[in-house]
Design an enzyme around this catalytic site. Structure first.
Site, PDB file in Angstrom:
ATOM      1  N   ASP A  72      -7.884  -5.624   0.229  1.00 53.03           N
ATOM      2  CA  ASP A  72      -8.383  -6.464  -0.864  1.00 53.03           C
ATOM      3  C   ASP A  72      -7.968  -7.923  -0.747  1.00 53.03           C
ATOM      4  O   ASP A  72      -8.425  -8.760  -1.516  1.00 53.03           O
ATOM      5  CB  ASP A  72      -7.887  -5.910  -2.212  1.00 53.03           C
ATOM      6  CG  ASP A  72      -8.507  -4.563  -2.511  1.00 53.03           C
ATOM      7  OD1 ASP A  72      -9.688  -4.390  -2.179  1.00 53.03           O
ATOM      8  OD2 ASP A  72      -7.813  -3.695  -3.061  1.00 53.03           O
ATOM      9  N   HIS A 120       0.853  -1.188   0.000  1.00 50.32           N
ATOM     10  CA  HIS A 120       0.000   0.000   0.000  1.00 50.32           C
ATOM     11  C   HIS A 120       0.883   1.231   0.000  1.00 50.32           C
ATOM     12  O   HIS A 120       1.946   1.233   0.607  1.00 50.32           O
ATOM     13  CB  HIS A 120      -0.915   0.010   1.232  1.00 50.32           C
ATOM     14  CG  HIS A 120      -2.061   0.936   1.076  1.00 50.32           C
ATOM     15  ND1 HIS A 120      -1.976   2.270   1.374  1.00 50.32           N
ATOM     16  CD2 HIS A 120      -3.314   0.722   0.605  1.00 50.32           C
ATOM     17  CE1 HIS A 120      -3.140   2.830   1.101  1.00 50.32           C
ATOM     18  NE2 HIS A 120      -3.958   1.929   0.627  1.00 50.32           N
TER      19      HIS A 120
HETATM   20  N1  CMC Z   1       4.196  -7.579  -4.761  1.00 48.96           N
HETATM   21  C1  CMC Z   1       5.542  -7.550  -4.947  1.00 48.96           C
HETATM   22  N2  CMC Z   1       6.284  -6.435  -4.849  1.00 48.96           N
HETATM   23  C2  CMC Z   1       5.649  -5.289  -4.554  1.00 48.96           C
HETATM   24  C3  CMC Z   1       4.257  -5.241  -4.344  1.00 48.96           C
HETATM   25  C4  CMC Z   1       3.526  -6.443  -4.449  1.00 48.96           C
HETATM   26  N3  CMC Z   1       2.206  -6.459  -4.269  1.00 48.96           N
HETATM   27  N4  CMC Z   1       3.896  -3.974  -4.069  1.00 48.96           N
HETATM   28  C5  CMC Z   1       5.009  -3.230  -4.117  1.00 48.96           C
HETATM   29  N5  CMC Z   1       6.086  -4.034  -4.402  1.00 48.96           N
HETATM   30  C6  CMC Z   1       7.493  -3.603  -4.492  1.00 48.96           C
HETATM   31  C7  CMC Z   1       7.731  -2.849  -5.783  1.00 48.96           C
HETATM   32  O1  CMC Z   1       8.182  -3.707  -6.796  1.00 48.96           O
HETATM   33  C8  CMC Z   1       8.774  -1.843  -5.383  1.00 48.96           C
HETATM   34  O2  CMC Z   1      10.029  -2.505  -5.362  1.00 48.96           O
HETATM   35  P1  CMC Z   1      11.398  -1.671  -5.702  1.00 48.96           P
HETATM   36  O3  CMC Z   1      11.505  -0.626  -4.634  1.00 48.96           O
HETATM   37  O4  CMC Z   1      12.472  -2.718  -5.630  1.00 48.96           O
HETATM   38  O5  CMC Z   1      11.203  -1.096  -7.068  1.00 48.96           O
HETATM   39  C9  CMC Z   1       8.412  -1.506  -3.925  1.00 48.96           C
HETATM   40  O6  CMC Z   1       7.708  -2.656  -3.426  1.00 48.96           O
HETATM   41  C10 CMC Z   1       7.546  -0.267  -3.780  1.00 48.96           C
HETATM   42  O7  CMC Z   1       6.430  -0.422  -4.655  1.00 48.96           O
HETATM   43  P2  CMC Z   1       5.748   0.778  -5.441  1.00 48.96           P
HETATM   44  O8  CMC Z   1       4.976   0.228  -6.588  1.00 48.96           O
HETATM   45  O9  CMC Z   1       6.788   1.831  -5.736  1.00 48.96           O
HETATM   46  O10 CMC Z   1       4.800   1.357  -4.317  1.00 48.96           O
HETATM   47  P3  CMC Z   1       3.516   2.217  -4.547  1.00 48.96           P
HETATM   48  O11 CMC Z   1       3.251   2.922  -3.274  1.00 48.96           O
HETATM   49  O12 CMC Z   1       3.651   3.043  -5.782  1.00 48.96           O
HETATM   50  O13 CMC Z   1       2.374   1.111  -4.861  1.00 48.96           O
HETATM   51  C11 CMC Z   1       0.572  -0.388  -4.676  1.00 48.96           C
HETATM   52  C12 CMC Z   1       1.392   0.723  -3.975  1.00 48.96           C
HETATM   53  C13 CMC Z   1      -0.648  -0.692  -3.813  1.00 48.96           C
HETATM   54  C14 CMC Z   1       0.074   0.115  -6.045  1.00 48.96           C
HETATM   55  C15 CMC Z   1       1.458  -1.641  -4.841  1.00 48.96           C
HETATM   56  O14 CMC Z   1       1.864  -2.114  -3.574  1.00 48.96           O
HETATM   57  C16 CMC Z   1       0.756  -2.750  -5.628  1.00 48.96           C
HETATM   58  O15 CMC Z   1       0.792  -2.754  -6.862  1.00 48.96           O
HETATM   59  N6  CMC Z   1       0.086  -3.724  -4.921  1.00 48.96           N
HETATM   60  C17 CMC Z   1      -0.680  -4.752  -5.571  1.00 48.96           C
HETATM   61  C18 CMC Z   1      -2.041  -4.208  -5.985  1.00 48.96           C
HETATM   62  C19 CMC Z   1      -2.962  -3.997  -4.794  1.00 48.96           C
HETATM   63  O16 CMC Z   1      -3.136  -4.867  -3.953  1.00 48.96           O
HETATM   64  N7  CMC Z   1      -3.628  -2.830  -4.769  1.00 48.96           N
HETATM   65  C20 CMC Z   1      -4.646  -2.508  -3.757  1.00 48.96           C
HETATM   66  C21 CMC Z   1      -4.239  -1.381  -2.861  1.00 48.96           C
HETATM   67  S1  CMC Z   1      -5.305  -1.266  -1.418  1.00 48.96           S
HETATM   68  C22 CMC Z   1      -6.857  -0.896  -2.031  1.00 48.96           C
HETATM   69  C23 CMC Z   1      -6.939   0.404  -2.731  1.00 48.96           C
HETATM   70  O17 CMC Z   1      -6.441   1.400  -2.208  1.00 48.96           O
HETATM   71  O18 CMC Z   1      -7.537   0.453  -3.799  1.00 48.96           O
END
Ligand code: CMC
Length: 431
Positions: free
Chosen positions: A366, A308
Site C-alpha cells: 500500500d 506486515h
Molecule cells: N509504524 C510504526 N510501528 C509499527 C508499525 C507501523 N506501521 N507497524 C507495526 N509497528 C510496531 C508496533 O507498534 C509493534 O511494536 P511493539 O512490539 O513495540 O508493541 C510492532 O511493530 C509489531 O506490530 P503489531 O501491530 O503487533 O504487528 P501486526 O502483525 O499485528 O500488524 C500491521 C501488522 C500491518 C497491522 C501493522 O504493521 C500496521 O498497522 N501497519 C500500518 C497499516 C498498514 O500499512 N496496513 C497494510 C498491510 S498490507 C496490505 C493488507 O494486507 O491489507
C-alpha cells in the site's frame, strides 16, 4: 486431506497427548489440535491467529522471511511482468495457467458478464453522494444476491462457477458506478471490446459527451495493480469470506463481508491512509517528526503502508509497485511529484532507523500504490475499492476451494472467558 508426517507430544497436568503433525509443500509443519478439547479438555489461545493455520489451501504461498509470494507456485514478480490479470484469475481459480483456448473462453465469459442488472442502478440513489465508495460497494455487492437467483445454490458446481465469473466481471462495474455516483456523473456501461483493466479505466473516466481513449500504459499499470492484489492467502478479509461461507451463506453475501473487512485502515484501507499521510507530511524536511511519532509508544500514529503480519524481510509486491510508480510518473511527465519524493525519502530514513530494522518493518504493497492511482486520476476514496475489486478473485477462489473441501465445518472459534461467573438476577430496587 494431507497425510500425517509426525507426532507432537503435549503434556499438561496429568495429561499426555500425542497430536498429529502434517508437512506442507512449503512452510512450517503444522500440529493438528482439532481433537485437543475432546481428548484433553482444553482449548488453545491465539488472538489474531498469529500461529494458527485455519485451513488447508493450495492457492497462495507466502514466505515472510524471504519476502516471497507465489500464486499456485508462480512468483508474483514473474506474473506481474509476463502475465495479465485475467490469466492470473484463471490460475487462481483453476490451479494451472490456461492454454490459449482456455484463456480466450475465460476472457469471453468474464467479458459477457460485466453489465449489472439495470435495477441495481437504483440502489445507488439511496446513498448520499458523499458516501465512501466502500460503503456503497458493501451494500451493492451484497445486493447481487437479490438479483442472480440462478447462482445462489452453493451445492451446485455450475452455479458456483457462474457466481465466480459474475463476481469477477461485475465488481469493477460496481466500483466504477460507486465512483461515478460520488462525483455526480452518469454511469458508463462496460465496453466489451476493451480488456479488463482498460474497461475499468473507461467506466471510471469516460463521459457520454466525449470520446475517450484509454492510455495503454495506464491500462498496463492498472492491470499490474490488480495482479499484485489478486490474492494473499488467509489474510483478514479472506478469512472473513471463508468464515461467512462456512455457514453456507451465498457467494455474493460472502464477498460483501470480505469487502467490509478489507475497508479497515490496518488492511485494505491502508492505501488511502498511506497517501493521506504522505500528503500530510508534505515535504522531506518534516519526515523526522513523523518517524519520531511512529516510534513513540504514547502516540497511536503508525507509518501507514509500513509493516506486515507475515512479511518480515520485504513485501515483494511493494518492490514491483515502486518500479511501477517510477514508470507511470515518468510517462506522465510528473517524475518530480512531491509525494513520491516524500515516499522515497521516508522509506530510506525508516529503513536505516533502528526501530524499524529491529521490528522488521518494511514498506508494504500500500505504500506506493496510492501514488500510481492518484497519478491516474483516482481520488483517495477509490483506492480501497480498487483493492477490493482486485481481491475479489482471491476471495472467490478461496471460497470455492473451501466448499470443495470434504473437511469443511462451520467456523466457530472458542474463547478464554474472563467475565463474571454465574450469578443471580437482582431486582432493580435492590441494586
Ligand atoms: N509504524 C510504526 N510501528 C509499527 C508499525 C507501523 N506501521 N507497524 C507495526 N509497528 C510496531 C508496533 O507498534 C509493534 O511494536 P511493539 O512490539 O513495540 O508493541 C510492532 O511493530 C509489531 O506490530 P503489531 O501491530 O503487533 O504487528 P501486526 O502483525 O499485528 O500488524 C500491521 C501488522 C500491518 C497491522 C501493522 O504493521 C500496521 O498497522 N501497519 C500500518 C497499516 C498498514 O500499512 N496496513 C497494510 C498491510 S498490507 C496490505 C493488507 O494486507 O491489507
Amino acid at each position: 486431506m494431507v497425510k500425517q508426517t509426525g507426532t507432537a507430544k503435549l503434556s499438561f497436568g496429568d495429561t499426555d497427548l500425542e497430536l498429529p503433525m502434517y508437512s506442507p509443500t512449503m512452510g512450517p509443519d503444522v500440529i493438528d489440535i482439532g481433537k485437543l478439547y475432546a481428548k484433553g479438555g482444553v482449548f488453545t489461545h491465539d488472538p489474531g491467529f498469529t500461529s494458527t493455520s485455519s485451513c488447508e489451501s493450495a492457492i497462495t504461498f507466502i514466505d515472510g522471511d524471504k519476502g516471497e509470494l507465489l500464486y499456485r507456485g508462480y512468483p508474483i514478480e514473474q506474473l506481474a511482468e509476463k502475465s495479465h490479470y485475467l490469466e492470473v484469475c484463471y490460475l487462481l481459480l483453476y490451479g494451472e495457467l490456461p492454454n490459449a483456448e482456455e484463456l480466450e473462453n475465460f476472457e469471453n465469459r468474464v467479458t459477457r458478464h460485466t453489465m449489472v442488472h439495470e435495477q441495481l442502478t437504483v440502489f445507488f440513489s439511496g446513498y448520499r453522494r458523499d458516501a465512501h465508495p466502500m460503503a456503497t460497494m458493501v451494500g451493492v455487492v451484497g445486493a447481487l444476491s437479490a438479483f442472480y437467483h440462478d447462482s445462489l445454490d452453493i451445492n451446485d458446481y455450475q452455479q458456483r462457477e457462474i457466481a465466480a465469473v459474475r463476481m469477477i466481471a461485475k465488481v469493477p462495474t460496481i466500483a466504477a458506478m460507486a465512483y461515478k455516483y460520488s462525483i455526480g456523473q452518469p454511469f458508463v456501461y462496460p465496453k466489451n471490446a476493451l480488456d479488463y483493466a482498460s474497461n475499468f479505466l473507461y467506466m471510471c473516466f469516460s463521459v457520454p459527451a466525449e470520446e475517450y481513449e484509454v492510455n495503454p500504459i495506464l491500462a498496463r499499470a492498472m492491470d499490474r495493480i490488480f495482479t499484485l492484489h489478486a490474492d494473499h492467502e488467509q489474510n483478514a478479509s479472506t478469512s472473513t469470506v471463508r468464515l461467512a461461507g462456512s455457514s453456507q451463506a451465498n457467494p455474493f453475501a460472502c464477498i460483501a463481508a470480505g469487502i467490509a473487512c478489507l475497508w479497515g485502515p490496518a488492511h485494505g484501507g491502508a492505501n488511502q491512509a498511506a497517501l493521506e499521510m504522505l500528503k500530510e507530511i508534505g515535504s522531506v524536511d518534516r519526515i523526522p517528526e513523523y518517524v519520531a511519532r511512529a516510534k513513540d509508544k504514547n502516540d497511536p500514529f503508525r507509518l501507514m503502508g509500513f509493516g506486515h503480519r507475515v512479511y518480515k524481510n520485504f513485501d515483494p509486491r511493494a518492490k514491483v509497485m515502486k518500479e511501477s510508480a517510477d514508470e507511470v510518473l515518468e510517462l506522465l511527465g510528473i517524475e518530480n511529484n512531491p509525494t513520491l519524493q516524500v515516499a522515497k525519502e521516508l522509506e530510506r530514513i525508516a529503513l536505516e532507523d533502528e526501530y524499524f530494522i529491529e521490528k522488521k518493518l518494511y514498506p508494504n504493497v500500500d505504500f506506493y500504490s496510492g501514488i500510481i492511482l492518484e497519478a491516474m486520476g483516482f481520488p483517495t476514496s477509490m483506492f480501497t475499492p480498487i483493492f477490493a475489486l482486485s481481491r475479489t478473485v482471491g476471495w472467490i477462489s478461496q471460497w470455492k476451494e473451501m466448499l470443495g473441501d470434504p473437511a469443511l465445518k462451520i467456523g466457530r472459534p472458542r474463547q478464554l472467558y474472563t467475565g463474571e461467573p454465574r450469578r443471580d438476577y437482582v431486582d432493580v430496587e435492590n441494586r
